[in-house]
Design a protein around this motif. Sequence first.
Motif, PDB file in Angstrom:
ATOM      1  N   VAL A  96       8.922   9.084   4.439  1.00  0.00           N
ATOM      2  CA  VAL A  96       8.128   8.323   5.415  1.00  0.00           C
ATOM      3  C   VAL A  96       7.472   7.124   4.739  1.00  0.00           C
ATOM      4  CG1 VAL A  96       6.115   8.408   6.931  1.00  0.00           C
ATOM      5  CG2 VAL A  96       7.751  10.291   6.924  1.00  0.00           C
ATOM      6  N   ARG A  97       6.979   7.310   3.513  1.00  0.00           N
ATOM      7  CA  ARG A  97       6.340   6.195   2.801  1.00  0.00           C
ATOM      8  C   ARG A  97       7.338   5.056   2.575  1.00  0.00           C
ATOM      9  NH1 ARG A  97       1.525   7.428   0.114  1.00  0.00           N
ATOM     10  NH2 ARG A  97       1.992   5.927  -1.532  1.00  0.00           N
ATOM     11  N   VAL A  98       8.550   5.404   2.169  1.00  0.00           N
ATOM     12  CA  VAL A  98       9.579   4.375   1.968  1.00  0.00           C
ATOM     13  C   VAL A  98       9.947   3.731   3.300  1.00  0.00           C
ATOM     14  CG1 VAL A  98      11.961   3.964   1.248  1.00  0.00           C
ATOM     15  CG2 VAL A  98      10.485   5.440  -0.129  1.00  0.00           C
ATOM     16  N   GLY A  99      10.060   4.549   4.353  1.00  0.00           N
ATOM     17  CA  GLY A  99      10.364   4.003   5.674  1.00  0.00           C
ATOM     18  C   GLY A  99       9.293   3.048   6.167  1.00  0.00           C
ATOM     19  N   ALA A 100       8.021   3.405   5.920  1.00  0.00           N
ATOM     20  CA  ALA A 100       6.930   2.519   6.320  1.00  0.00           C
ATOM     21  C   ALA A 100       7.003   1.190   5.591  1.00  0.00           C
ATOM     22  CB  ALA A 100       5.586   3.202   6.053  1.00  0.00           C
ATOM     23  N   ALA A 101       7.303   1.264   4.285  1.00  0.00           N
ATOM     24  CA  ALA A 101       7.422   0.027   3.511  1.00  0.00           C
ATOM     25  C   ALA A 101       8.579  -0.824   4.007  1.00  0.00           C
ATOM     26  CB  ALA A 101       7.609   0.354   2.025  1.00  0.00           C
ATOM     27  N   GLU A 140      -1.295  -2.997  -4.398  1.00  0.00           N
ATOM     28  CA  GLU A 140      -0.665  -3.530  -3.187  1.00  0.00           C
ATOM     29  C   GLU A 140      -0.607  -5.054  -3.153  1.00  0.00           C
ATOM     30  OE1 GLU A 140      -4.827  -1.933  -2.094  1.00  0.00           O
ATOM     31  OE2 GLU A 140      -3.062  -1.256  -3.182  1.00  0.00           O
ATOM     32  N   HIS A 141      -1.582  -5.726  -3.749  1.00  0.00           N
ATOM     33  CA  HIS A 141      -1.568  -7.188  -3.716  1.00  0.00           C
ATOM     34  C   HIS A 141      -0.383  -7.746  -4.503  1.00  0.00           C
ATOM     35  CE1 HIS A 141      -5.368  -7.847  -1.615  1.00  0.00           C
ATOM     36  NE2 HIS A 141      -5.860  -6.852  -2.310  1.00  0.00           N
ATOM     37  N   GLU A 142      -0.141  -7.191  -5.682  1.00  0.00           N
ATOM     38  CA  GLU A 142       0.981  -7.676  -6.485  1.00  0.00           C
ATOM     39  C   GLU A 142       2.319  -7.416  -5.791  1.00  0.00           C
ATOM     40  OE1 GLU A 142      -1.550  -5.878  -7.461  1.00  0.00           O
ATOM     41  OE2 GLU A 142      -2.222  -6.370  -9.502  1.00  0.00           O
ATOM     42  N   VAL A 143       2.468  -6.199  -5.229  1.00  0.00           N
ATOM     43  CA  VAL A 143       3.701  -5.881  -4.515  1.00  0.00           C
ATOM     44  C   VAL A 143       3.866  -6.784  -3.298  1.00  0.00           C
ATOM     45  CG1 VAL A 143       4.947  -4.084  -3.257  1.00  0.00           C
ATOM     46  CG2 VAL A 143       3.673  -3.501  -5.321  1.00  0.00           C
ATOM     47  N   ALA A 144       2.753  -7.054  -2.618  1.00  0.00           N
ATOM     48  CA  ALA A 144       2.807  -7.895  -1.416  1.00  0.00           C
ATOM     49  C   ALA A 144       3.299  -9.298  -1.751  1.00  0.00           C
ATOM     50  CB  ALA A 144       1.431  -7.954  -0.762  1.00  0.00           C
ATOM     51  N   VAL A 145       2.787  -9.866  -2.831  1.00  0.00           N
ATOM     52  CA  VAL A 145       3.209 -11.209  -3.226  1.00  0.00           C
ATOM     53  C   VAL A 145       4.698 -11.213  -3.573  1.00  0.00           C
ATOM     54  CG1 VAL A 145       2.942 -13.039  -4.942  1.00  0.00           C
ATOM     55  CG2 VAL A 145       0.918 -11.925  -3.981  1.00  0.00           C
ATOM     56  N   ALA A 146       5.144 -10.205  -4.318  1.00  0.00           N
ATOM     57  CA  ALA A 146       6.562 -10.121  -4.664  1.00  0.00           C
ATOM     58  C   ALA A 146       7.429 -10.003  -3.420  1.00  0.00           C
ATOM     59  CB  ALA A 146       6.805  -8.928  -5.586  1.00  0.00           C
ATOM     60  N   ALA A 194       0.823  -1.210   0.000  1.00  0.00           N
ATOM     61  CA  ALA A 194       0.000   0.000   0.000  1.00  0.00           C
ATOM     62  C   ALA A 194       0.858   1.260   0.000  1.00  0.00           C
ATOM     63  CB  ALA A 194      -0.923  -0.011   1.216  1.00  0.00           C
ATOM     64  N   TYR A 195       1.997   1.222   0.680  1.00  0.00           N
ATOM     65  CA  TYR A 195       2.879   2.387   0.714  1.00  0.00           C
ATOM     66  C   TYR A 195       3.695   2.527  -0.573  1.00  0.00           C
ATOM     67  CZ  TYR A 195       2.148   3.881   5.546  1.00  0.00           C
ATOM     68  OH  TYR A 195       1.598   4.376   6.700  1.00  0.00           O
ATOM     69  N   ALA A 201      -2.310 -12.218  -1.825  1.00  0.00           N
ATOM     70  CA  ALA A 201      -2.878 -12.018  -3.163  1.00  0.00           C
ATOM     71  C   ALA A 201      -4.386 -11.883  -3.144  1.00  0.00           C
ATOM     72  CB  ALA A 201      -2.474 -13.176  -4.073  1.00  0.00           C
ATOM     73  N   THR A 202      -5.030 -12.409  -2.114  1.00  0.00           N
ATOM     74  CA  THR A 202      -6.492 -12.523  -2.164  1.00  0.00           C
ATOM     75  C   THR A 202      -7.239 -11.818  -1.047  1.00  0.00           C
ATOM     76  OG1 THR A 202      -6.408 -14.618  -0.928  1.00  0.00           O
ATOM     77  CG2 THR A 202      -6.340 -14.748  -3.334  1.00  0.00           C
ATOM     78  N   ALA A 203      -6.580 -11.539   0.070  1.00  0.00           N
ATOM     79  CA  ALA A 203      -7.314 -11.123   1.264  1.00  0.00           C
ATOM     80  C   ALA A 203      -7.170  -9.637   1.551  1.00  0.00           C
ATOM     81  CB  ALA A 203      -6.830 -11.923   2.471  1.00  0.00           C
ATOM     82  N   ASP A 204      -8.174  -9.095   2.235  1.00  0.00           N
ATOM     83  CA  ASP A 204      -8.096  -7.759   2.806  1.00  0.00           C
ATOM     84  C   ASP A 204      -7.972  -7.969   4.317  1.00  0.00           C
ATOM     85  OD1 ASP A 204      -8.303  -5.192   3.651  1.00  0.00           O
ATOM     86  OD2 ASP A 204     -10.376  -4.887   3.017  1.00  0.00           O
ATOM     87  N   LEU A 205      -6.799  -7.687   4.858  1.00  0.00           N
ATOM     88  CA  LEU A 205      -6.523  -8.070   6.241  1.00  0.00           C
ATOM     89  C   LEU A 205      -6.387  -6.874   7.176  1.00  0.00           C
ATOM     90  CD1 LEU A 205      -4.032 -10.985   5.570  1.00  0.00           C
ATOM     91  CD2 LEU A 205      -6.425 -11.140   6.232  1.00  0.00           C
ATOM     92  N   ARG A 206      -7.234  -5.868   6.975  1.00  0.00           N
ATOM     93  CA  ARG A 206      -7.150  -4.703   7.860  1.00  0.00           C
ATOM     94  C   ARG A 206      -7.519  -5.047   9.295  1.00  0.00           C
ATOM     95  NH1 ARG A 206      -9.464   0.503   4.443  1.00  0.00           N
ATOM     96  NH2 ARG A 206      -7.915   0.413   2.777  1.00  0.00           N
ATOM     97  N   GLY A 207      -8.320  -6.090   9.464  1.00  0.00           N
ATOM     98  CA  GLY A 207      -8.676  -6.496  10.820  1.00  0.00           C
ATOM     99  C   GLY A 207      -7.671  -7.427  11.446  1.00  0.00           C
ATOM    100  N   ALA A 208      -6.517  -7.627  10.790  1.00  0.00           N
ATOM    101  CA  ALA A 208      -5.542  -8.602  11.286  1.00  0.00           C
ATOM    102  C   ALA A 208      -4.883  -8.188  12.595  1.00  0.00           C
ATOM    103  CB  ALA A 208      -4.464  -8.852  10.235  1.00  0.00           C
ATOM    104  N   ILE A 209      -4.835  -6.884  12.889  1.00  0.00           N
ATOM    105  CA  ILE A 209      -4.167  -6.453  14.116  1.00  0.00           C
ATOM    106  C   ILE A 209      -4.866  -7.017  15.338  1.00  0.00           C
ATOM    107  CG2 ILE A 209      -3.640  -4.451  15.566  1.00  0.00           C
ATOM    108  CD1 ILE A 209      -3.101  -2.864  13.081  1.00  0.00           C
TER     109      ILE A 209
END
Length: 412
Positions: A268-273, A117-123, A110-111, A330-338
């Motif tokens: 900050v965006r790069v730091g967050a990533a 974000e899904h494609e970047v996350a998988v990579a 996302a950052y 690749a498939t999930a929205d995990l905003r509630g994961a915290i």
Amino acid sequence: MDNELKRTLGVSDAVMVGLGAMVGAGIFAALAPAAGAAGGGVLAALALAAVVAYCNAHSSARLAARYPSSGGTYVYGRERLGPFWGYLAGWGFVVGKTASCAAMALTAGAYLWPGREHEVAVAAVVGLTAAGCGGVQKSARVARLIVAAVLGVLAAVVAACLASGAAGAGRLDGGAWGGPAGLLQGAGLLFFAFAGYARITTLGEEVRDPGRTIPRAVPLALGIALLVYAAVAVAALAVLGAGALAGSSAPLADAVRAAGRPGLVPVVRVGAALAALGSLLALVLGVSRTTLAMARDGHLPRALAAVHPRHQVPHHAELAVGAVVAVLAATADLRGAIGFSSFGVLAYYAIANTSAWTLGSDVKGRAVAAVGLSGCVLLACALPLASTLAGAAVLALGALVYGIRSRLRSGT
């Protein structure tokens, strides 16, 4: 034996692995929802979460020194309380932290590339899983570089906020408190930010002189993380206040923008990533080691207990964890994961504290374990209802699976 790991990590390596998990998971993910729950009490919630985390860290360090093998509380619960409690701790950890892995990968995505974000996350999952399979020393070096970069970014955020004319526009008291329930819920959400030191204990079989290294590394990592969290929280509150902090999807980027330093936003965006990637790397290490320990005992397929003869890592476990996380990313929205992850980790540490209680007649150790156990139960019950119900359902499913397998093994 061909499924034993090599001891290569020193104190500084272990501290960096723990910090890599904590800093990435905490500041960029948990601060805003905690402010939404606790309101002006967010700093008090941070202090409460830190107290519970310290108790858990103290108990975990005592246990890790006694049982220096991979698996963390899975091993401690098994040895001190019996196979079922060890299994339940391992189950909660693997399921909850696998979801956390995906959440951290999606945070990085996302950052780095909003909308993709899904494609970047998988990579990211593929790349960091490959790094983990290359050896734990390589992972520790990557973690060290990421932690150094993230701490530099956070230092710039704190300096920009506190030095700006906007400091004080927000209020350090944050406005209205969320009441006792909000304070506890905020602390439960912020506990997610402190859970990274578990990576140190789950790597116990790869630490040199674990009886000395782990008790030193755990409080060091926890103390550094607390100082960083407190400084960043104060800086963000100084320019935003609790209300704006709670409503922000990128609170530190908004903080430097409010401080009149928009040029820092890309940094900050790069730091967050980077922070999220560091957390992801440490999480994959921890989950794979618990998977290894459970596979050794037959609770998971025994093929996952294999250790690579050259790199001395549980490569089958790491590849399996990486594959599951990649699918979720690749498939999930995990905003509630915290909240979900916090519940699982609090249950995990409740078993750790109970295990530490049985170690002997040490008065301080027992007192700390009792406070830690009580804190874990209290914070778990104070989490958002959906998180509590989902976490309880996962633990119940694990208990059911264990019961069915036990009956099949006994032939009854």
